[in-house]
Scaffold this motif. Structure first.
Motif, mmCIF file in Angstrom:
data_model
loop_
_atom_site.group_PDB
_atom_site.id
_atom_site.type_symbol
_atom_site.label_atom_id
_atom_site.label_comp_id
_atom_site.label_asym_id
_atom_site.label_seq_id
_atom_site.Cartn_x
_atom_site.Cartn_y
_atom_site.Cartn_z
ATOM 1 N N GLN A 48 0.836 -1.191 0.000
ATOM 2 C CA GLN A 48 0.000 0.000 0.000
ATOM 3 C C GLN A 48 0.875 1.246 0.000
ATOM 4 O O GLN A 48 1.870 1.320 0.727
ATOM 5 C CB GLN A 48 -0.900 0.005 1.228
ATOM 6 N N GLY A 49 0.512 2.195 -0.859
ATOM 7 C CA GLY A 49 1.245 3.450 -0.940
ATOM 8 C C GLY A 49 2.358 3.464 -1.970
ATOM 9 O O GLY A 49 2.845 4.531 -2.328
ATOM 10 N N GLU A 50 2.780 2.302 -2.452
ATOM 11 C CA GLU A 50 3.820 2.255 -3.479
ATOM 12 C C GLU A 50 3.218 2.545 -4.844
ATOM 13 O O GLU A 50 2.081 2.210 -5.120
ATOM 14 C CB GLU A 50 4.502 0.880 -3.504
ATOM 15 N N TYR A 51 4.028 3.149 -5.698
ATOM 16 C CA TYR A 51 3.613 3.417 -7.066
ATOM 17 C C TYR A 51 3.480 2.090 -7.811
ATOM 18 O O TYR A 51 4.325 1.217 -7.693
ATOM 19 C CB TYR A 51 4.659 4.306 -7.763
ATOM 20 N N GLY A 52 2.395 1.937 -8.542
ATOM 21 C CA GLY A 52 2.195 0.701 -9.282
ATOM 22 C C GLY A 52 2.005 0.934 -10.764
ATOM 23 O O GLY A 52 1.520 1.984 -11.183
ATOM 24 N N GLU A 53 2.385 -0.038 -11.540
ATOM 25 C CA GLU A 53 2.218 0.026 -12.992
ATOM 26 C C GLU A 53 1.339 -1.105 -13.500
ATOM 27 O O GLU A 53 1.063 -1.187 -14.686
ATOM 28 C CB GLU A 53 3.581 -0.056 -13.680
ATOM 29 N N GLU A 60 -8.254 -16.790 -8.483
ATOM 30 C CA GLU A 60 -8.524 -17.831 -7.502
ATOM 31 C C GLU A 60 -7.797 -17.468 -6.210
ATOM 32 O O GLU A 60 -6.656 -17.015 -6.242
ATOM 33 C CB GLU A 60 -8.013 -19.162 -8.030
ATOM 34 N N GLY A 61 -8.448 -17.670 -5.085
ATOM 35 C CA GLY A 61 -7.843 -17.368 -3.794
ATOM 36 C C GLY A 61 -8.294 -16.032 -3.270
ATOM 37 O O GLY A 61 -9.311 -15.493 -3.703
ATOM 38 N N GLN A 62 -7.527 -15.494 -2.338
ATOM 39 C CA GLN A 62 -7.886 -14.205 -1.742
ATOM 40 C C GLN A 62 -6.621 -13.478 -1.319
ATOM 41 O O GLN A 62 -5.571 -14.072 -1.182
ATOM 42 C CB GLN A 62 -8.802 -14.399 -0.553
ATOM 43 N N VAL A 63 -6.769 -12.177 -1.113
ATOM 44 C CA VAL A 63 -5.655 -11.359 -0.661
ATOM 45 C C VAL A 63 -6.145 -10.434 0.448
ATOM 46 O O VAL A 63 -7.337 -10.184 0.589
ATOM 47 C CB VAL A 63 -5.045 -10.508 -1.804
ATOM 48 N N GLU A 64 -5.201 -9.955 1.232
ATOM 49 C CA GLU A 64 -5.513 -8.972 2.287
ATOM 50 C C GLU A 64 -4.890 -7.650 1.925
ATOM 51 O O GLU A 64 -3.859 -7.581 1.323
ATOM 52 C CB GLU A 64 -4.940 -9.448 3.634
#
Length: 64
Positions: A48-53, A60-64
């Motif tokens: 969170q907060g990092e620049y993304g491209e 399938e599955g999940q993330v937090e």
């Protein structure tokens, strides 16, 4: 897990962002999906907060 292009259409239809798009538009998106990666439990995908491209779709599955 590799997902074939045809399998992406029903998946994309369930993604809120893509609701309202017709099958032709979803096919256009599916044709441009590039990389499929598998992440292990506990592995960091993005911070969170990092620049993304990249734009991630969780098939399938999940993330937090």
């Amino acid at each position: 897990m590799a997902v074939g292009r045809a399998a992406w259409i029903p998946f994309l239809q369930k993604v809120h962002l893509f609701r309202g798009l017709d099958k032709e538009q979803l096919t256009h998106i599916a044709a441009r999906l590039q990389e499929q990666a598998v992440y292990e439990a506990g592995e960091t995908i993005v911070r969170q907060g990092e620049y993304g491209e990249d734009f991630f779709l969780i098939y399938e599955g999940q993330v937090e």
